[in-house]
Design an enzyme around this catalytic site. Sequence first.
Site, PDB file in Angstrom:
ATOM      1  N   GLY A  50       0.746  -1.247   0.000  1.00  0.00           N
ATOM      2  CA  GLY A  50       0.000   0.000   0.000  1.00  0.00           C
ATOM      3  C   GLY A  50       0.776   1.297   0.000  1.00  0.00           C
ATOM      4  O   GLY A  50       0.175   2.366  -0.155  1.00  0.00           O
ATOM      5  N   PRO A  98       4.590  -5.210  -0.855  1.00  0.00           N
ATOM      6  CA  PRO A  98       4.494  -4.031  -1.710  1.00  0.00           C
ATOM      7  C   PRO A  98       4.303  -4.407  -3.178  1.00  0.00           C
ATOM      8  O   PRO A  98       4.875  -5.392  -3.649  1.00  0.00           O
ATOM      9  CB  PRO A  98       5.854  -3.354  -1.511  1.00  0.00           C
ATOM     10  CG  PRO A  98       6.790  -4.468  -1.192  1.00  0.00           C
ATOM     11  CD  PRO A  98       5.980  -5.490  -0.434  1.00  0.00           C
ATOM     12  N   TYR A 151      -9.931   5.512 -11.528  1.00  0.00           N
ATOM     13  CA  TYR A 151      -9.630   6.184 -10.255  1.00  0.00           C
ATOM     14  C   TYR A 151      -9.391   7.681 -10.407  1.00  0.00           C
ATOM     15  O   TYR A 151      -8.835   8.292  -9.485  1.00  0.00           O
ATOM     16  CB  TYR A 151      -8.353   5.614  -9.630  1.00  0.00           C
ATOM     17  CG  TYR A 151      -8.190   4.121  -9.594  1.00  0.00           C
ATOM     18  CD1 TYR A 151      -9.074   3.310  -8.893  1.00  0.00           C
ATOM     19  CD2 TYR A 151      -7.107   3.516 -10.232  1.00  0.00           C
ATOM     20  CE1 TYR A 151      -8.881   1.939  -8.834  1.00  0.00           C
ATOM     21  CE2 TYR A 151      -6.906   2.145 -10.173  1.00  0.00           C
ATOM     22  CZ  TYR A 151      -7.803   1.358  -9.470  1.00  0.00           C
ATOM     23  OH  TYR A 151      -7.588   0.010  -9.415  1.00  0.00           O
ATOM     24  N   CYS A 176     -14.574   4.491 -28.099  1.00  0.00           N
ATOM     25  CA  CYS A 176     -15.897   5.105 -28.105  1.00  0.00           C
ATOM     26  C   CYS A 176     -16.492   5.149 -26.710  1.00  0.00           C
ATOM     27  O   CYS A 176     -17.476   4.469 -26.400  1.00  0.00           O
ATOM     28  CB  CYS A 176     -16.824   4.326 -29.036  1.00  0.00           C
ATOM     29  SG  CYS A 176     -16.130   4.181 -30.665  1.00  0.00           S
TER      30      CYS A 176
HETATM   31  C1  LIG Z   1      -3.088  -5.143  -3.822  1.00  0.00           C
HETATM   32  C2  LIG Z   1      -2.530  -5.755  -2.600  1.00  0.00           C
HETATM   33  C3  LIG Z   1      -1.218  -5.480  -2.205  1.00  0.00           C
HETATM   34  C4  LIG Z   1      -0.320  -4.496  -2.933  1.00  0.00           C
HETATM   35  O1  LIG Z   1      -0.765  -3.197  -2.839  1.00  0.00           O
HETATM   36  P1  LIG Z   1       0.148  -1.981  -3.359  1.00  0.00           P
HETATM   37  O2  LIG Z   1      -0.648  -0.788  -3.088  1.00  0.00           O
HETATM   38  O3  LIG Z   1       0.361  -2.198  -4.819  1.00  0.00           O
HETATM   39  O4  LIG Z   1       1.421  -2.036  -2.590  1.00  0.00           O
HETATM   40  C5  LIG Z   1      -0.735  -6.115  -1.086  1.00  0.00           C
HETATM   41  N1  LIG Z   1      -1.499  -6.992  -0.391  1.00  0.00           N
HETATM   42  C6  LIG Z   1      -2.769  -7.282  -0.740  1.00  0.00           C
HETATM   43  C7  LIG Z   1      -3.546  -8.246   0.058  1.00  0.00           C
HETATM   44  C8  LIG Z   1      -3.327  -6.677  -1.850  1.00  0.00           C
HETATM   45  O5  LIG Z   1      -4.587  -6.950  -2.191  1.00  0.00           O
END
Ligand SMILES: *Cc1c(COP(=O)(O)O)cnc(C)c1O
Length: 419
Positions: free
Chosen positions: A239, A274, A316, A344
Amino acid sequence: MSHFHYENGEFYAEGVPVSRIAAEVGTPFYCYSTAKLTDNFTNFDAALGGLNAKLYFSCKANSNQAVIRTLAQLGAGADVVSVGEMYRALKAGIPAGEIVFAGVGKTRTEMAEALKAGIYQFNVESPGELRALNEVALSLGKRAPVALRINPDVDAKTHAKISTGKSENKFGIDIDHAPAIYAEAASLPGIDVKGLACHIGSQLTDIAPYRHAFQKMSDLVKALRGKGHSVERVDLGGGIGITYRDEQTISFSDYTNAVAENFGNMGLKLEAEPGRAIVGNAGILVARVINVKEGVSRNFVIVDAAMNDLIRPTLYDAYHQIQPVRQPADDAPVTKVDVVGPICETGDQFAEQRPLPPLVADDLVVFREAGAYGAVMSSTYNTRPLLPEVLVKGDKFEVVRPRQTYDAIIGQDRLPAWL
Ligand SMILES: *Cc1c(COP(=O)(O)O)cnc(C)c1O
């Protein structure tokens, strides 16, 4: 030398002029930098050094074999969210013992495949899933290594479509129910419960939600240990956000501190997953201007890439910096244009009223920070072939996925007997 940069008046990926790749593979295409991937991975890994942590690259951000292989060679494990991704990770050289299987809706078939492969950990998101996994494991004479994914009910302060850690999101087990479900997991013969997991969202740019979530998770570990459970592992999720425009994102030192403050000295094995932070800024999308259309109220730059190739702006409202491949003069006039694709759909728009230097038909443009959730989210809508992906290393490049052919797309269809 920076990984994506201007040199001699044109845009380079490492030591390769992007125009040379375009001449060879045509446009549009994705292009990834080995050096940037490597830097991102090794910096993240070093940031968690000393905390008994391992990185499991989230393959859903970019699952090209060459990308996963590059990271595998640096010691990455894989975080997968489907059995298809598990096969990709295995094929790219990540051993089963370094694969974590996450996701809110694993089927029994997927569970069985992953158990047979012998993966490191299942992140389980509900009591129903836990019981199903127990049954599947027993039917195969196995025990499934499990971390319970907890929904810590914190607001990740990111885009609603990529926020996952609030109680109203579909993900994870409510933190208040966790002790009872952990006890159940510990009692099931087909389950070997190892610990906890959380993942509160994607593209986080503020450390506060992590601190909040980690503290709740740390408290939960202590409470579970107090009840006699040996909680060995905590999966911190992914994240961490990247800079798309000018946003300040989370520094590794803040992240490391948040982890250390909450989980240091607890004898835990930590995992991080990550995705974006590894591949996001290691990739670009290169497109060619088809036409510049001067409308009554706006000018449109129509490029040969579209929302089927990069859906983030449509899905997004994401911002991607756009740069001409031919370096504009410092004093080049800037005008506001809409940059759109040929599909389109009104939503097929990469940028609205974006100040850009003059562009004309046949100019090449680069969409920056397209390495994560780019190629993997593409489709063939409007019967547009999936794009080629190119990996650069120093002054070399190779096509790591060729452009899909029209025959490959249309050849998937079958006519029923009555036609
Ligand atoms: C999507 C996801 C990630 C990676 O998220 P990023 O924002 O790309 O780092 C990690 N763990 C889980 C469970 C996810 O669904």
